[in-house]
Structure formats: C-alpha cells, structure tokens
Design an enzyme around this catalytic site. Structure first.
Site: not given
Length: 298
Positions: A95, A120, A169-171
């Site tokens: 990340t 992930m 999108l992960k953040l």
C-alpha cells in the site's frame, strides 16, 4: 513462471505459504531471516539480493510497508528493476502513495518491464487462508497473465480500471476504514470517561447506524484491551498520510483527513505505533488515565 517475493511480513507470509502449498516455483527474501526460514520450510527457496532475485525470476513481487521501501528495493543501479529482463513483471503489493505508483510505472515502462499495481485489502489472517482481495489497475492481458498466481492466495481479484486506479481506490478505502476506527475509539474513550456502561455502548452502536465493518472486526477487541497488530497503528498512520497528501495534491480540502492523520500520529508519538490500529484510543485515554473496557477485560 518463476516467482520472487520480497517481504514476508503480515501479508507476505500468507502469500508465500499459499503459493508454496500450490506448487508455485517461489523464491523469497526478507530482512528477518526467521521469516525466510519459515517460508523455506513450507517449500519456498531462499533468495539472496533483490538484484539477483530480479535476474532469476519472471515475476518479482514486493510486499513491504512503504513506498520508500519499495523504491529502495527496486530503483537505482543496484535495484531490482535494473536487473530485470524486458517482458518481466514487477508486482507491487504494497500500500503505497498515488505518486509512487505513477513513478514506478514510468520507470518500469522505460526498462521494458511490466508494472502490476496490485494493492490488497483484508487482514493477515485472510492472507494466511488465501482469501485476500487484490485490486488491480492496468490492462486486461497482464491481469490474465497473473491470475493463476494471484488465484493461489486471493479470494477476489478486482480489475478496478486503468493504471493508477487501484492504489487510489485502496487509499480511499483505507482512509475511510481508519477514520472509522479513530471515530469509534474517540467515542469509546468519551463514554468511558463519563462512566457509561461499555457493554451497552458497543451494543447500541452496533445495532444502529454506527455499525461498520471495522467495528465488527475491532470494536469488541478494543474494549477487551486486545491491541494485537493485525494492522499496526504505524501502518494505519502511513496509509492515512498518503491519502491526505494525495487529497492536497488533488486540490481538495483535507480537514478531516489531517485530523485523522494527526490523531494516529499522536498515538504513535506516544509509543503505540507497533500496537494494533485501535490503539489510537490511547491518544484519548492516556491523558485522562481512564480506559474504555468491558467488565470482563483483563
């Protein structure tokens, strides 16, 4: 495919376990030799330097903690990228920041290496069971090329859009999740200071609009004083920092993001960085000497 994996921490350990169990030709490396020994005991091979692993593998995966750590492994004359062959794949499972992903893709493109942006979600327990979610940003051909490998340790593989979209999108996901943790921890701390019945506090909140996935995962554990670092506070702080920096770069106000980041930063400064993310509650508890806990908590 010959796979190399650098980073056997909370998530990487589970990835290695499942790849080895399913017959992947896997070479591993980590700063902690005991983690390497464990993976070798499960069927992986021990790697040497990042450069040598890059030269020997078709796909090199990096699963560490920060964008800065990825760059120290991958870039520069002694970095992994300089020793990869055109057509090889660099999978970035860390990340990281949005800025980092854009930089790494440009560096890989210049070297003829395919960059797979694949952060992930879920926890180390999910990684151990082979049930992580992978968010992939990039072209369809590359995700299909990697799907047999990803499938050994992922329950869901989401192709979220073009290059750069997965980490963004992960953040957003992690910011919302960790902001939720900071919010319910603040509420728990206030309830404890005012002498409320904590079993009723969590019961009422969980039965109404305050319920959330993070509270389901960590709410009761917080009140049982279990701060096992399934997701460490320092990692939460790092992810929120990346989000806040990106928000500012995008030209949007970041009042809430900065408040959440500074709350985690304070808890880390107070010495709780290696504990679980819900140890952020101690930023509120430590000054008052009051702990938010259930009657059965030790």
């Amino acid at each position: 495919m010959r796979i190399g994996l650098i980073g056997l921490g909370g998530m990487g350990r589970g990835l290695a376990k499942n790849m080895a169990a399913k017959g992947i030709d896997l070479t591993v490396s980590d700063l902690d030799q005991s983690r390497v020994d464990h993976a070798v005991g499960l069927g992986a091979k021990q790697g040497s330097t990042a450069a040598q692993m890059a030269a020997d593998c078709d796909v090199l995966m990096i699963c560490v903690t920060t964008a800065e750590a990825v760059q120290s492994i991958a870039l520069g004359p002694d970095g992994a990228l300089a020793h990869m062959s055109p057509g090889d794949v660099l999978v970035d499972h860390t990340t990281v920041s949005a800025e980092h992903v854009d930089l790494m893709r440009a560096q890989c493109d210049a070297a003829g290496v395919r960059y797979a942006e694949a952060p992930m979600t879920r926890t180390p327990a999910h990684a151990d069971r082979g049930e992580v979610n992978i968010l992939f940003g990039g072209d369809e051909e590359l995700i299909e090329h990697l799907r047999p490998v990803f499938g050994t340790y992922a329950e869901n593989i989401f192709h979220v859009g073009p290059a750069g979209h997965a980490i963004r999108l992960k953040l957003i996901h992690n910011y919302i999740a960790f902001a939720n943790v900071a919010t319910f921890c603040e509420g728990f701390a206030l309830a404890a200071k005012e002498g409320l019945d904590m079993s009723k506090v969590i019961g009422i909140i969980s039965a109404a609009g305050g319920k959330s996935g993070m509270m389901d995962l960590y709410g009761e554990l917080t009140l049982l004083r279990d701060f096992t670092p399934h997701m460490s506070l320092s990692n939460a702080q790092k992810d929120v920092r990346y989000y806040a920096e990106w928000l500012e770069q995008a030209g949007l106000p970041g009042f809430m993001a900065q408040s959440v980041h500074q709350t985690y930063a304070l808890a880390s400064i107070m010495g709780h960085g290696d504990e679980g993310c819900t140890a952020v509650i101690k930023a509120y508890e430590d000054p008052t000497g009051v702990e938010a806990k259930l009657p059965e908590a030790q």
